[in-house]
Write a protein that holds these residues in place. Structure first.
Motif, short mmCIF file in Angstrom:
data_model
loop_
_atom_site.label_atom_id
_atom_site.label_comp_id
_atom_site.label_asym_id
_atom_site.label_seq_id
_atom_site.Cartn_x
_atom_site.Cartn_y
_atom_site.Cartn_z
N ALA A 40 0.83 -1.21 0.00
CA ALA A 40 0.00 0.00 0.00
C ALA A 40 0.86 1.25 0.00
CB ALA A 40 -0.93 0.00 1.21
N ALA A 41 2.01 1.19 0.66
CA ALA A 41 2.90 2.36 0.74
C ALA A 41 3.60 2.62 -0.59
CB ALA A 41 3.95 2.14 1.83
N ARG A 42 3.59 1.63 -1.49
CA ARG A 42 4.31 1.76 -2.76
C ARG A 42 3.41 1.82 -3.98
NH1 ARG A 42 7.02 -0.34 1.07
NH2 ARG A 42 9.29 -0.13 1.23
N ALA A 43 2.15 1.45 -3.83
CA ALA A 43 1.21 1.48 -4.95
C ALA A 43 0.77 2.92 -5.21
CB ALA A 43 0.00 0.60 -4.65
N THR A 44 0.49 3.23 -6.48
CA THR A 44 0.10 4.59 -6.85
C THR A 44 -1.36 4.89 -6.54
OG1 THR A 44 -0.36 3.80 -9.10
CG2 THR A 44 1.83 4.71 -8.67
N GLY A 45 -2.17 3.88 -6.37
CA GLY A 45 -3.58 4.09 -6.05
C GLY A 45 -4.25 2.81 -5.63
N GLY A 46 -5.37 2.92 -4.97
CA GLY A 46 -6.11 1.74 -4.55
C GLY A 46 -5.67 1.25 -3.17
N THR A 47 -6.27 0.16 -2.76
CA THR A 47 -5.96 -0.45 -1.48
C THR A 47 -5.39 -1.84 -1.71
OG1 THR A 47 -8.22 -1.32 -1.32
CG2 THR A 47 -7.78 0.83 -0.30
N ALA A 48 -4.57 -2.28 -0.76
CA ALA A 48 -3.92 -3.58 -0.87
C ALA A 48 -4.69 -4.60 -0.04
CB ALA A 48 -2.48 -3.49 -0.40
N CYS A 62 8.17 -14.78 15.39
CA CYS A 62 9.38 -14.01 15.11
C CYS A 62 9.65 -13.03 16.25
CB CYS A 62 9.24 -13.26 13.80
SG CYS A 62 10.79 -12.53 13.22
N GLU A 63 10.87 -13.05 16.75
CA GLU A 63 11.24 -12.14 17.84
C GLU A 63 11.66 -10.77 17.33
OE1 GLU A 63 14.15 -13.99 20.27
OE2 GLU A 63 12.98 -15.82 20.61
N GLN A 64 11.82 -10.64 16.00
CA GLN A 64 12.19 -9.36 15.38
C GLN A 64 11.00 -8.85 14.56
OE1 GLN A 64 15.12 -7.93 15.96
NE2 GLN A 64 15.88 -9.67 17.16
N PRO A 65 10.97 -7.54 14.27
CA PRO A 65 9.90 -7.03 13.40
C PRO A 65 9.94 -7.72 12.04
CG PRO A 65 11.04 -5.22 14.49
CD PRO A 65 11.84 -6.46 14.78
N LEU A 66 8.79 -8.07 11.53
CA LEU A 66 8.72 -8.73 10.23
C LEU A 66 9.18 -7.77 9.13
CD1 LEU A 66 5.30 -10.61 10.48
CD2 LEU A 66 7.60 -11.48 10.94
N GLN A 67 9.86 -8.31 8.12
CA GLN A 67 10.37 -7.51 7.01
C GLN A 67 9.70 -7.96 5.71
OE1 GLN A 67 14.62 -7.96 6.90
NE2 GLN A 67 14.92 -7.04 8.92
N ALA A 68 9.12 -6.99 4.99
CA ALA A 68 8.49 -7.28 3.70
C ALA A 68 9.41 -6.79 2.59
CB ALA A 68 7.13 -6.61 3.61
N TYR A 69 9.33 -7.44 1.43
CA TYR A 69 10.21 -7.07 0.31
C TYR A 69 9.63 -7.61 -0.99
CZ TYR A 69 11.65 -11.95 0.66
OH TYR A 69 11.65 -13.32 0.69
N LEU A 70 10.14 -7.07 -2.09
CA LEU A 70 9.82 -7.60 -3.42
C LEU A 70 11.04 -8.33 -3.95
CD1 LEU A 70 7.96 -4.61 -5.15
CD2 LEU A 70 6.95 -6.67 -4.15
N ARG A 71 10.80 -9.40 -4.67
CA ARG A 71 11.90 -10.12 -5.27
C ARG A 71 12.58 -9.27 -6.34
NH1 ARG A 71 8.67 -15.70 -6.36
NH2 ARG A 71 7.10 -14.15 -6.90
N ASP A 72 13.85 -9.52 -6.60
CA ASP A 72 14.61 -8.74 -7.58
C ASP A 72 13.88 -8.70 -8.92
OD1 ASP A 72 16.55 -8.34 -5.69
OD2 ASP A 72 17.89 -9.91 -6.42
#
Length: 230
Positions: A40-48, A62-72
């Motif tokens: 949602a933070a990266r899309a130009t419009g709409g909802t995720a 997970c004891e650490q904050p979860l990390q989201a990413y896009l594949r290369d």
């Protein structure tokens, strides 16, 4: 031990076992929310909106904050695969499909209508719909559709798309029209008779009523045809 106490122990045992099984497992809803927020933070419009993960999936909490990413090389599309990983003592990663939903006010049919039906304002209504999966586009104004004929039968609730409509006929075969022929130096107007039906900007054949000559022209309005000057 009293019978009542024994009964409560036996009844609560399954719930206690389930709690022990779920203890130490990562909440799948948190993974889904992480993927949604990332996209949602990266899309130009709409909802995720994440596709729910398989509830049989078992991941260590997970004891650490979860990390989201896009594949290369991945690009954000209507459906995008977002990776979510844990970098804690028991690392893991999972891929979450996330849909981008774009909601707009569009025209939909108020009734079941047959092929060839000429739309009226009573046939149409405006509703909020997801348009992210409408590659052929959509119509938002009732004026854009009134007078057009349906290319196929459609049911009530169907979204009205440009591809579902035939252009409204402005000129009918046999109709008297004004022929307009123009060059850089001169403009001539004459009376003609349409030899075929025509929609806006469509090429039709027209007979010059004075000379009897048949010419081709472009429909510019309900009364005027622009003659193609060679």
């Amino acid at each position: 031990m009293q019978a009542t106490q024994l009964w409560w122990i036996l009844c609560l045992a399954p719930f206690a076992a389930a709690a022990e099984q779920n203890d130490g497992l990562q909440a799948l809803a948190e993974i889904e929310r992480t993927a949604e927020a990332f996209l949602a933070a990266r899309a130009t419009g709409g909802t995720a909106s994440a596709v729910p993960l398989d509830q049989r999936l078992r991941l260590a909490s997970c004891e650490q904050p979860l990390q989201a990413y896009l594949r290369d090389g991945a690009k954000i599309r209507q459906r995008t695969i977002v990776g979510v990983r844990c970098t804690g003592p028991q690392p893991w990663k999972v891929y979450v499909p996330v849909n981008i939903v774009v909601t707009e006010t569009v025209l939909v049919l108020a009734n079941n209508l047959p092929r060839g039906h000429a739309l009226t304002a009573a046939d149409l209504k405006r509703e909020k719909r997801d348009v992210s999966r409408l590659p052929g586009g959509y119509l938002a104004s009732i004026d854009e559709a009134v007078g057009h004929r349906l290319k196929q039968s459609l049911r009530a609730g169907n979204i009205v798309t440009p591809g579902a409509l035939q252009a409204a006929l402005l000129i009918r075969r046999g109709q008297t029209v004004t022929l307009n022929a123009a060059t850089d130096a001169i403009s001539i107007r004459m009376t003609g008779k349409a030899l075929m039906d025509g929609a806006l900007n469509q090429r039709i054949r027209v007979e010059n009523t004075s000379s009897g000559r048949v010419v081709e022209g472009i429909v510019r309005s309900a009364e005027r045809v622009e003659v193609l000057v060679q």
